[in-house]
Motif scaffolding. Structure first.
Motif, PDB file in Angstrom:
ATOM      1  N   ARG A   1       0.854  -1.176   0.000  1.00 45.59           N
ATOM      2  CA  ARG A   1       0.000   0.000   0.000  1.00 45.59           C
ATOM      3  C   ARG A   1       0.896   1.233   0.000  1.00 45.59           C
ATOM      4  NH1 ARG A   1      -5.297  -1.435   0.992  1.00 45.59           N
ATOM      5  NH2 ARG A   1      -5.878   0.771   1.053  1.00 45.59           N
ATOM      6  N   ASP A   2       0.348   2.340  -0.428  1.00 49.65           N
ATOM      7  CA  ASP A   2       1.128   3.565  -0.419  1.00 49.65           C
ATOM      8  C   ASP A   2       1.417   3.986   1.018  1.00 49.65           C
ATOM      9  OD1 ASP A   2       1.880   5.965  -2.423  1.00 49.65           O
ATOM     10  OD2 ASP A   2       1.326   6.741  -0.451  1.00 49.65           O
TER      11      ASP A   2
ATOM     12  N   ARG B   1       0.125  14.269  -8.421  1.00 49.73           N
ATOM     13  CA  ARG B   1       0.152  14.070  -6.976  1.00 49.73           C
ATOM     14  C   ARG B   1       1.251  14.929  -6.369  1.00 49.73           C
ATOM     15  NH1 ARG B   1       1.107   8.287  -3.790  1.00 49.73           N
ATOM     16  NH2 ARG B   1       1.070   9.198  -1.682  1.00 49.73           N
TER      17      ARG B   1
ATOM     18  N   ILE C   1      -4.699   4.647  -1.182  1.00 48.61           N
ATOM     19  CA  ILE C   1      -4.141   4.086  -2.413  1.00 48.61           C
ATOM     20  C   ILE C   1      -3.668   2.675  -2.094  1.00 48.61           C
ATOM     21  CG2 ILE C   1      -2.444   4.362  -4.244  1.00 48.61           C
ATOM     22  CD1 ILE C   1      -2.389   7.353  -3.614  1.00 48.61           C
TER      23      ILE C   1
ATOM     24  N   GLU D   1       2.605   3.086  -6.404  1.00 48.25           N
ATOM     25  CA  GLU D   1       2.905   3.498  -7.777  1.00 48.25           C
ATOM     26  C   GLU D   1       4.239   4.227  -7.802  1.00 48.25           C
ATOM     27  OE1 GLU D   1      -1.163   4.956  -9.614  1.00 48.25           O
ATOM     28  OE2 GLU D   1      -0.824   5.814  -7.625  1.00 48.25           O
TER      29      GLU D   1
ATOM     30  N   ARG E   1      -6.371   7.135 -10.703  1.00 43.58           N
ATOM     31  CA  ARG E   1      -6.520   6.090  -9.685  1.00 43.58           C
ATOM     32  C   ARG E   1      -7.242   6.694  -8.486  1.00 43.58           C
ATOM     33  NH1 ARG E   1      -4.503   1.116  -8.576  1.00 43.58           N
ATOM     34  NH2 ARG E   1      -3.016   1.216 -10.302  1.00 43.58           N
ATOM     35  N   GLU E   2      -8.087   5.895  -7.868  1.00 41.72           N
ATOM     36  CA  GLU E   2      -8.806   6.358  -6.686  1.00 41.72           C
ATOM     37  C   GLU E   2      -7.818   6.678  -5.570  1.00 41.72           C
ATOM     38  OE1 GLU E   2     -12.370   4.852  -3.653  1.00 41.72           O
ATOM     39  OE2 GLU E   2     -11.722   3.598  -5.348  1.00 41.72           O
ATOM     40  N   GLY E   3      -8.021   7.812  -4.929  1.00 40.82           N
ATOM     41  CA  GLY E   3      -7.177   8.191  -3.805  1.00 40.82           C
ATOM     42  C   GLY E   3      -6.156   9.254  -4.119  1.00 40.82           C
ATOM     43  N   ARG E   4      -6.061   9.653  -5.392  1.00 42.94           N
ATOM     44  CA  ARG E   4      -5.089  10.693  -5.755  1.00 42.94           C
ATOM     45  C   ARG E   4      -5.551  11.435  -6.995  1.00 42.94           C
ATOM     46  NH1 ARG E   4      -3.186   9.161 -10.469  1.00 42.94           N
ATOM     47  NH2 ARG E   4      -2.521   7.017 -10.887  1.00 42.94           N
TER      48      ARG E   4
END
Length: 370
Positions: free
Chosen positions: A25-26, A157, A32, A36, A150-153
């Motif tokens: 996970r981030d 970013r 996220i 990534e 992407r969901e969450g960002r």
């Protein structure tokens, strides 16, 4: 702004790639679900005929950088520079030069810095016969632009930092751990590329011949500031890495809330059995604090760690600011004092080749086959 031309004989290709690590996970944004990473690969090209010269920054990153970089470095101008117009002396997706495999070098930038600030050294190394992968660390870097949503960002970013990450011991620990994990993930992704992977996580094809151009028996890592910390610790943790250069990175955790020094990182506490070069500058404000961990790393009998210093320079001389700051001063957009604080007063005709030559000669001499 113009970056200095590379000094080697090979034309250079450049590929921007989007990589996704589904096992993590981030660390900065729990929403996220994956980690990534954006990278640029610079490599000796077979030809650059018909290829477009790569831009220094995407437009999204350039917009954030124009506003955000002067908050970090008050010496930089808030207006007067079109960062997205700068080019790199490397050509987008040119076919790789095959017939031999080239050593692979990974670059981790300074805390909060985008990977673009390491372009000049990376292109020069590629022009002399290396594949260089510059790595953005999202959430840490000032700005990272992704090719997909992407969901969450957002698509661009921005950094979570609002000050010196070393002022918060837990944040500094997270930063270094994330960077080391990013570097190790990228190295694994490159192994997949050699094994036949043909596209990045967005489905964009990698340049022709790139997988056949990598020699993963010869892998080095170098980095600036927090990137220098991560490069040294990655060398300690990952035996796929044969040598590392740390440009003025601390080798300990940040001081705790009471001001007591942080614990030494394992690379400084235990030493390392492969070549590690630590390079400092004359003008770095954190020299006294840095010295404790560097002395520990150098004290191990039979160790392979050594140090050097560039006189007449300051902390960001290892980045593209070394060439950019004098241009800003000449254009009346930066004072002489501001330039000295950022990169030192040394003439870029000396400092830029000195940094390039030092890192290149180190890896030529000390990067073993693993």
């Amino acid at each position: 702004m113009r970056l200095p031309v590379p000094g080697g004989t090979y034309p250079v290709g450049a590929a921007s790639l989007y990589l996704v690590d589904g096992t993590r996970r981030d660390p900065w944004a729990p929403a996220i679900a994956v980690r990534e990473v954006m990278v640029t690969v610079f490599y000796p090209a077979r030809t650059v005929q018909g290829a477009v010269e790569a831009r220094y920054m995407t437009s999204g990153v350039a917009d954030v950088f124009s506003a955000g970089a002067p908050r970090v470095h008050p010496e930089l101008p808030r207006t007067g520079v079109v960062w997205a117009a700068t080019t790199t002396n490397a050509y987008v997706d040119a076919p790789a030069r095959c017939g031999r495999r080239w050593p692979v070098l990974l670059y981790s930038p300074g805390g909060g810095d985008p990977r673009a600030l390491g372009t000049s050294v990376a292109v020069d190394l590629a022009s002399h016969g290396s594949v260089v992968v510059t790595v953005d660390h999202p959430g840490d870097a000032l700005a990272v632009e992704f090719p997909v949503a992407r969901e969450g960002r957002e698509r661009v970013r921005t950094t979570v930092f609002r000050g010196d990450p070393r002022a918060d011991a837990e944040r500094f620990r997270t930063m270094i751990d994330a960077r080391v994990a990013d570097l190790r993930f990228v190295l694994g992704w490159l192994a997949d590329l050699v094994a036949g992977r043909v596209a990045d996580a967005a489905g964009r094809p990698v340049p022709e011949g790139l997988g056949r151009a990598l020699d993963l028996r010869r892998v080095g890592v170098y980095g600036h500031s927090a990137g220098g910390t991560a490069a040294a610790q990655a060398l300690y943790e990952d035996f796929r890495i044969g040598a590392a250069v740390g440009w003025e990175g601390f080798l300990d955790q940040a001081p705790d809330a009471s001001g007591h020094p942080g614990e030494l990182l394992p690379v400084a506490r235990d030493g390392v059995d492969r070549p590690l070069l630590l390079v400092g500058t004359e003008g770095f404000a954190g020299r006294a604090e840095r010295e404790r961990s560097w002395a520990a790393a150098l004290a191990h009998p039979g160790g392979r760690t050594r140090r050097d210093r560039l006189d007449g320079t300051s902390h960001w001389v290892f980045t593209d600011y070394a060439a950019i700051a004098p241009q800003l001063q000449a254009a009346g957009l930066m004072t002489a004092e501001g330039r000295a604080r950022l990169v030192g007063a040394a003439d870029p005709a000396w400092s830029v080749p000195a940094v390039r030559r030092q890192v290149r000669s180190f890896f030529v001499r000390d990067l073993p086959k693993c």
